[in-house]
Structures are given as C-alpha cells and as structure tokens.
Design an enzyme around this catalytic site. Structure first.
Site, short mmCIF file in Angstrom:
data_model
loop_
_atom_site.label_atom_id
_atom_site.label_comp_id
_atom_site.label_asym_id
_atom_site.label_seq_id
_atom_site.Cartn_x
_atom_site.Cartn_y
_atom_site.Cartn_z
N LYS A 67 1.67 -40.96 -14.69
CA LYS A 67 1.85 -40.88 -16.14
C LYS A 67 3.15 -40.16 -16.43
O LYS A 67 3.37 -39.05 -15.97
CB LYS A 67 0.68 -40.14 -16.79
CG LYS A 67 -0.62 -40.92 -16.76
CD LYS A 67 -1.65 -40.26 -17.65
CE LYS A 67 -2.90 -41.12 -17.74
NZ LYS A 67 -3.90 -40.53 -18.67
N ASP A 165 -10.05 -39.51 -27.21
CA ASP A 165 -9.83 -40.95 -27.28
C ASP A 165 -10.89 -41.72 -26.49
O ASP A 165 -10.58 -42.50 -25.59
CB ASP A 165 -8.43 -41.30 -26.76
CG ASP A 165 -7.96 -42.68 -27.21
OD1 ASP A 165 -8.57 -43.25 -28.13
OD2 ASP A 165 -6.97 -43.18 -26.65
#
Length: 681
Positions: A67, A165
C-alpha cells in the site's frame, strides 16, 4: 511485468526490462526497498495512494500487498501529522495482524517521499464477487458472516482501532480454510482522518457509512457495526446500499425489509435476524448497538444453538465468544460469544471482536487499593484481590496443584502465569492465532494445556514458557481441555461435536468420542480417571468409559445448552451449569437428578466443587460454586440446595471460576475490565 509507482500514472504496467515507465517516463523501481517486486495495480485510493500486488523475492516470490500512501496535501503541518499517524498506525496494524482473520503487517517504511505498508496477501475472493457469482445469501449464511466477523471487530475495537469502511469488498473468504478475513485497515483512512477537517473529505463508502461518520467525520465502534449491517443487507438482497443512499439518503434503513421480497432471500416477516439488522442499521448512534459483544449476544438468542454451533466456529464464529453466549460462544464459550452461546463466542463472541492491543506485555499486579494489606483467607472477606494484565476477556482460570500459582487464558491470544503470593505476573505464553477458551495444568504442575478458537491444543512448559507441541485434529474451536488424574492423557472437546483423547507420551490421538448433536462445551475426568463427562449445546451431559470410549449414559433435564460440568471430590456426584440459569446435581450411580439449584438471573457459565471444609463452618459440608452472566458467583450447600453466599462482581460477565486445592480460595475471570479476581470468602 513491472508497475510504475508514480501514483498519478494512468497506465502503470510495464514490460520487464524497462528502465522508465512507457506512459509517464518515471524511473521504474525494480525492487522496492530491495526485495518487493511490484507487479500489478490492485486499486487506486483516490488522492491518498495506491495498492499493488507484489512478490517478495527474498521469500521465493511469495505474494504480498503493498500500500502506497501519497497524500496530495500541501500544508506542511498536515503532512507532518500524517507521517506521524502513519507510523503509529503501522504499529497498531502489526498488533492487529496477530489475529488470524486480519492480514499480517510485513513492513512499513518511507521511500522516495512516499509511505509504504507491506501486508500479507490473502488468497481468495471478496464477498461482493461471491454475491455476484453465487447469488444472494440465505439467512443462515448471513448468520455465518456475522458470527465470523463480530469477534474480529471486537478484537480491533478493544485495541482502539475503528475500521471505518466495512463493506463486501473488504471481506475476503480465504481459499485455504474458508474463513472470512477483514482487509483494508488502512493507513489511508487514518491519513484521511487527519486532514478531513481541512479538506472536507468524508471517510467510508456511501450507503455503508453511518451519518455521524459522513457528516462529522467521527467514527466509533458503533460506526463499524452500521457498515456490517449494511453489508448484510447488500448480501441478503443483492441491492447496493449506495444505490439506495443516492436515491433516499439514510431513510432507506427504516424500510429495508421491503427489498427482501424481490431478492429471493425469503419472506421478510420470517427473517429471524430482522431485529438484529434493525438495530445495526439505526441512524441514531445512541439507539444502535454499541459493541460487537452486544450484537453477538442478541444474535445467539435468535439463532438455533445448532446453527450457531456450526457457523460460529466453523467459519468462524471466530467468535465464539459471542458474548459469552457465543464466546463462550464458544467457550464458555467464549467470552464474547461465549457468553450466551458459549462461544462465541464468540466472538461469540464475538463476542464477541477482536481487536486490538499489546498481547504480551507483562504487568505487575497490585490490589485495587494498594494502601491496604492483602487479605488472608482467614479474614473471610468478600473483597477480592485483583490481577490485571490481560487486554481482553478472561475465559479460563485454573490453579497450580500446589495452589501457589494461577494460569489464565484470554481473548487477547495469551496465557498468563501469576504468583498468588506476590500478585505478580510471572510470564506470558503466546502462540495461538485466535481466542483461548480453555486451559488446564497437569497434575505434576509442569505442563499447561490450552484450547483455542484456532482449532488447536497447545502444550507448554510452565517453567520456561516454551511451546512443547501442538495437537491438531478438531475441525472447530476447542472449548475445553482436561488432564487425566495420572497426567498421561489429555481430553479435549470442541464445537465440532466431538471429544478427543490424546496420549501425552506418544502425542497421538487415541480415540474420538461421538454422540453429541451439538458442540461440546465442557469435559471433566472423574477423580479415579475411569470416566469422562461431557456437557453439550444439545442440552445433555454424557458419561463415557475411558478404556473403550463407550457411552455409559446420558443425563437429560436442562432446558438449554450445558456450559460447564464438574465432578464432586468423591466422584459420586456431578454438577452441571446451563444457559437455562440453573445448576443441576446428579447422582452418578443412578443417573438421576438429585436437585436443581436456582437463583441466578442469567446463564450459568462455570461450576466447581469446593472440598469439604472450604468456605464453610461445617467440616462435612460439600459446596458447589457457580459463576454466571448475571455478574455474580454463588456458593451452594449441596446437601440442602441452599444458597450460602453471593459474591458480587463490579460489572461484566463471569466466564470462569476455579477453586484452589485447599478449597479456601476462588479465582474468577470474565469480561469486566479484563481482570482476574481472587476471592477469600
């Protein structure tokens, strides 16, 4: 192929051998930080970086996820804060990755002015793809999703982390074992939170994100629970919450049932999980569930015990510990799941979680009032000593044979050994990948056995804290373990409905006892070592011959799952505790019920006999102690059935109790502040 790491590149994939990106002319990095070969763009984080698939060349090209955090923010103070937060979050993710259903953090670093996280790659497909390929989920499959993920949420929330999320795309069913894995914890979301007030950017996904997060940028454990509810709705109906949100705002959550008619998921009025989903989807955060444990508790109450049993840990219920109904869900099953279903689990638990903290830090134990002297057993006081050090629910407690030490197992994935004279933690044992539901100490005091939600039993050297070996064979969470009186055998029970007997000299499984139709929450050897007793979610207790594995008899009478059993010191009697709020005493010679003890207001999670003379002025009386989800421990005279005393806890469920060998000290573990209490009634 090789990926360009310029976060603005529109076509980052390049042939091997290129030195510069063929699209943006950025120099290509063949090995990020010297050993990560980035080979594919997985997703674009929209202004905060990207996620790539990579190979670790130092690990035989093992795949991993990289990431990249590249915030397009110019203000220096915000960028400094972002870097600081990234480092803090990376440390948190490292701890979270100790959970079997959260990707492991492999590395975090800064290179070429970008921040990077490297995480374990989860081989599988997310639930959105599963929905698209297999169609809408049945109610039982939604139950499986909840029982699997709630313990993970508990785990992260207990450690102060909010996911922000939750949606089908961020839940992957791992191909190797079918367990659900929660992904994308991200530093990108944490970074967004840092600059939200300056940029006005909301965090989350429309339809899955609650109003407090969308409007105020504030997220709480209850915020993740809304996302979980919206995820379940999407899987049940096939309708994206984002679509309804665009058309109706948040008003869709008040009429979500009407979409079931067209989904093939069943008649809305028959949906047993309806009330649970109603509360998950409340727009008013105060009316919504506040913790994963609360959800697990309600979930267990509306689910068939057999269903909870199967889904709960098979696919994780990981939660067994569902609030002790599930946590016991698992274990007692679980502390969190265990609480109502005993598993929980559990967790649920779920209890049940998951997750969230430093699992191994040793902590010195002091009394809650350090200025007061430690009370001795002769003082006959109901004020307990307190041992603190676990970072999550304590599911199991047991004394060493000499009564000088206590061993405890917790949802924080650790086992701790305590010195009861100094009230100090001696050492911590780590190695399980999920909640620890059961522990036992060998008769010689040298070996600890532990059973876990990860389906394994581990044996530990009590003196060195080294893991001796791992016993595998159960196909679901291990809820109880027990050494034979001679220390040569170990018995284990599981939510897979079986009991296994192990030879500790050869480390081989001797036999498997089958016959229960529900998970087996508790087992115990008779004092002479010839008989094994088992208590089950199927509401029965069975007695087995150790020598040949044959069933002797089945004891029936409880109206709900049996969570705990114990033999009397003379082996003539058995006590059983149940979710029906009662304790039953049984004559083992006749198989008949002697009497029922009533007085608890909630599930009885643990029972234990106290040797003659312990806790009683009458040297001939035999007393049974019981711990309950009603936050109390009760002492009972077995001859009369009379309640002798109630020991009050401050708050929280009582998941486990144990009696010292001399019968003068009682230890209890549970969900209140993750502490162990030592009582000298």
């Amino acid at each position: 192929m090789l990926c360009c790491l310029n976060p603005d590149c529109q076509d980052p994939l390049n042939p091997d051998g290129n030195k510069f990106c063929q699209y943006c002319d950025t120099p290509l990095i063949s090995l990020l930080r010297g050993h990560y070969r980035v080979i594919k763009l997985l997703s674009d984080e929209g202004g905060f970086g990207r996620t790539y698939l990579a190979e670790d060349v130092d690990k035989l090209n093992e795949q991993c996820v990289v990431k990249q955090l590249a915030p397009k923010i110019q203000e220096a103070s915000v960028l400094r804060k972002a870097v600081e937060l990234f480092k803090e979050e990376a440390k948190r993710l490292q701890q979270l990755g100790e959970h079997n259903q959260i990707p492991t953090l492999l590395a975090y670093f800064e290179q070429d002015n970008y921040l990077y996280l490297v995480q374990q790659f989860i081989d599988g497909q997310n639930l959105l793809k599963e929905l698209q390929q297999q169609g809408t989920f049945s109610e039982s499959k939604i139950r499986e999703v909840l029982l699997s993920l709630l313990p993970v949420l508990k785990f992260i929330h207990d450690r102060g982390v909010i996911h922000r999320d939750i949606k089908p795309q961020n839940i992957i069913r791992r191909q190797s074992d079918g367990q659900l894995v929660l992904i994308d914890f991200g530093a990108s979301k944490q970074l967004s939170a840092t600059v939200m007030m300056k940029t006005g950017t909301a965090i989350g996904s429309h339809g899955y994100t609650p109003i407090e997060q969308m409007q105020d940028g504030k997220a709480y454990p209850a915020s993740d629970l809304f996302g979980l509810g919206a995820t379940c709705f999407h899987l049940l109906t096939g309708i994206r919450p984002s679509q309804l949100w665009m058309e109706q705002g948040f008003s869709w959550v008040t009429s979500w049932r009407k979409y079931l008619h067209n989904s093939g998921s069943g008649i809305a009025s028959r949906l047993k999980l309806g009330k649970v989903l109603d509360k998950l989807l409340k727009t008013d955060i105060q009316k919504r569930y506040q913790s994963a444990s609360e959800v697990l508790s309600d979930l267990i109450s509306v689910s068939p015990p057999s269903a909870v049993l199967t889904t709960l840990i098979s696919t994780q219920a990981q939660s067994l510990t569902t609030s002790r109904s599930a946590s016991t869900t698992t274990l007692q099953l679980g502390a969190r799941l265990r609480n109502q279903l005993i598993i929980s689990a559990a967790i649920v638990v779920l209890a049940i979680a998951g997750v969230w903290y430093s699992l191994s830090r040793p902590v010195a134990i002091t009394k809650s009032s350090p200025s007061q002297p430690v009370k001795t057993t002769s003082e006959n006081s109901d004020q307990p000593d307190t041992l603190k050090g676990h970072s999550s629910d304590v599911n199991s407690v047991t004394f060493s044979p000499d009564g000088q030490m206590l061993v405890t197992g917790s949802d924080d994935l650790t086992i701790k050994l305590w010195n009861l004279t100094t009230k100090q933690e001696i050492r911590t044992f780590k190695g399980h990948s999920s909640y620890i539901y059961a522990i036992a100490i060998s008769p010689d005091g040298q070996t600890i056995a532990s059973g876990s939600f990860d389906k394994t039993i581990k044996l530990w050297n009590l003196n060195t804290k080294e893991e001796i070996r791992t016993l595998k064979g159960h196909s679901d969470s291990v809820a109880s373990v027990a050494f034979s009186p001679d220390g040569k055998l170990l018995a284990s029970s599981s939510l897979d409905k079986t009991i296994k007997l192990w030879n500790l000299q050869t480390n081989k499984e001797i036999r498997t006892f089958t016959g229960h139709s529900g998970g087996v929450a508790s087992i115990a050897f008779s004092p002479d070592g010839l008989t094994l007793a088992s208590g089950s979610y199927d509401k029965t207790i069975k007695l087995w011959q150790i020598a040949n594995g044959k069933e002797i008899r089945t004891l029936t009478g409880h109206l709900d799952l049996v969570s705990s059993i114990a033999f009397s010191p003379d082996g003539q009697q058995l006590a059983s505790g149940s979710k029906d709020k009662t304790i039953k005493l049984w004559n083992l010679n006749t198989g008949k019920e002697i009497r029922t003890l009533t007085g608890h207001d909630d599930k009885v999670t643990s029972v234990a006999y106290i040797p003659k003379g312990g806790y009683s002025k009458n040297p001939d009386s035999v007393i049974v102690a019981s711990g309950s989800n009603d936050n109390t421990i009760k002492l009972w005279d077995t001859a009369t059935g009379r309640e002798i005393r109630t020991l009050k806890k401050d708050s929280g469920y009582v998941y486990a109790i144990a009696i010292s060998p001399d019968g003068r000290t009682l230890a209890s573990g549970g969900s209140a502040d993750n502490i162990i209490k030592i009582w000298h009634p």
